[in-house]
Design an enzyme around this catalytic site. Sequence first.
Site, short mmCIF file in Angstrom:
data_model
loop_
_atom_site.label_atom_id
_atom_site.label_comp_id
_atom_site.label_asym_id
_atom_site.label_seq_id
_atom_site.Cartn_x
_atom_site.Cartn_y
_atom_site.Cartn_z
N ASP A 11 0.83 -1.21 0.00
CA ASP A 11 0.00 0.00 0.00
C ASP A 11 0.86 1.26 0.00
OD1 ASP A 11 -2.39 1.41 -0.01
OD2 ASP A 11 -2.62 1.36 2.16
N ARG A 15 0.05 7.73 -2.64
CA ARG A 15 0.63 8.79 -1.81
C ARG A 15 2.08 9.07 -2.22
NH1 ARG A 15 -1.02 5.96 3.46
NH2 ARG A 15 -1.61 4.38 1.90
N HIS A 28 2.09 3.53 -9.22
CA HIS A 28 1.88 2.10 -9.47
C HIS A 28 3.04 1.51 -10.27
CE1 HIS A 28 -1.95 2.30 -7.59
NE2 HIS A 28 -2.56 2.97 -8.54
N SER A 56 -7.49 -5.69 -4.71
CA SER A 56 -8.53 -6.30 -3.88
C SER A 56 -9.86 -6.31 -4.61
CB SER A 56 -8.67 -5.54 -2.56
OG SER A 56 -9.34 -4.31 -2.77
N GLU A 58 -12.35 -5.00 -3.65
CA GLU A 58 -12.93 -3.67 -3.45
C GLU A 58 -12.28 -2.61 -4.35
OE1 GLU A 58 -12.03 -5.76 -0.86
OE2 GLU A 58 -14.12 -6.31 -0.57
N TRP A 60 -12.11 -2.45 -7.44
CA TRP A 60 -12.90 -2.13 -8.64
C TRP A 60 -13.65 -0.83 -8.45
CZ3 TRP A 60 -11.75 -4.93 -12.76
CH2 TRP A 60 -11.36 -6.26 -12.61
N LEU A 122 11.32 -20.07 -4.76
CA LEU A 122 10.33 -19.23 -4.09
C LEU A 122 8.99 -19.37 -4.81
CD1 LEU A 122 9.72 -16.80 -2.06
CD2 LEU A 122 10.27 -15.29 -3.98
N ARG A 185 -4.63 -1.88 9.03
CA ARG A 185 -5.81 -2.71 8.81
C ARG A 185 -5.50 -3.82 7.81
NH1 ARG A 185 -7.87 2.55 7.03
NH2 ARG A 185 -7.36 2.86 4.83
N SER A 187 -7.85 -4.89 5.40
CA SER A 187 -8.51 -4.61 4.11
C SER A 187 -8.93 -5.87 3.36
CB SER A 187 -7.61 -3.72 3.23
OG SER A 187 -7.37 -2.47 3.84
N GLU A 198 2.11 -13.14 12.62
CA GLU A 198 2.65 -11.93 13.27
C GLU A 198 2.41 -10.73 12.35
OE1 GLU A 198 3.85 -11.69 16.31
OE2 GLU A 198 3.56 -13.85 16.62
#
Length: 244
Positions: A11, A15, A28, A56, A58, A60, A122, A185, A187, A198
């Site tokens: 996230d 910003r 991005h 996510s 959300e 959209w 990985l 949060r 989200s 953790e």
Amino acid sequence: RTPRHVAIVMDGNGRWAKQRHRPRAFGHRAGVQAVRKVIEACIRAKVEVLTLFAFSSENWSRPEGEVRHLMDLFLRALRKEARELAGNGVRLRFIGERNRFSPELRAAMAESESAALNEVRLTVNIAVNYGGRWDIVNAAQALARAARAGLIDPDAIDQTSFEQHLSLAPLPEPDLFIRTGGEARISNFLLWHLAYTELYFTPVLWPDFDETAFRAALNEFAQRERRFGKTSAQVSGKPEAANV
Ligand code: IPE
Ligand code: IPE
Ligand code: MG
């Protein structure tokens, strides 16, 4: 004391761009470079699984132009990086509801998932159009269908069988959750799987998240005592103080 599985909410791209007086798309694009860096850092640190929240269910709801840009960026990044990742032993998997993506994007996702690898160093799960609640409902539907078909006994459903229908199965649960960008949060990320993970929150914005920042999270993780409901004395193996 290295986590086997690290899950990250990437996230702060918007910003980061705003601080530079640039459009969100610029953030991005910078975020894609940070993904590259964290994948390399995981390989060096011998983390086995990395799960990245990229989009996510959300997201959209964002402006149409931003969503379009993200889809486009995602397709370009996949086409550009997938081959090299496979060559470096990085296995890609996608979790989330794929029906909403374009046929080109779905094809690129399927192709990169099926790349042949000599050795797996990985596993990277990319969560796109993912929601933790969707994942749980999806598992419930699969079990309900199996019960209706008479394949399973509803009373026999337990946490182990439930988990097998979640999208991260059969990988181990995340040991460490990282969220960049300063918000504390979840989200709607991995709701089921984070039960004993953790949690680590950092104000660093995703495009600035580099190997040093990642190492700081690993160091913090190494200092945490994971008790899973037990007492500190039990998990540390020290003789119990007789003061119950
Ligand atoms: C995370 O950065 C990337 C996605 C959710 C796709 P944001 O775009 O949420 O950046 P902020 O939170 O606005 O800074
Ligand atoms: C979470 O970030 C989702 C991803 C990083 C893909 P958001 O920026 O969408 O989260 P909220 O809306 O601030 O909770
Ligand atoms: Mg955000």
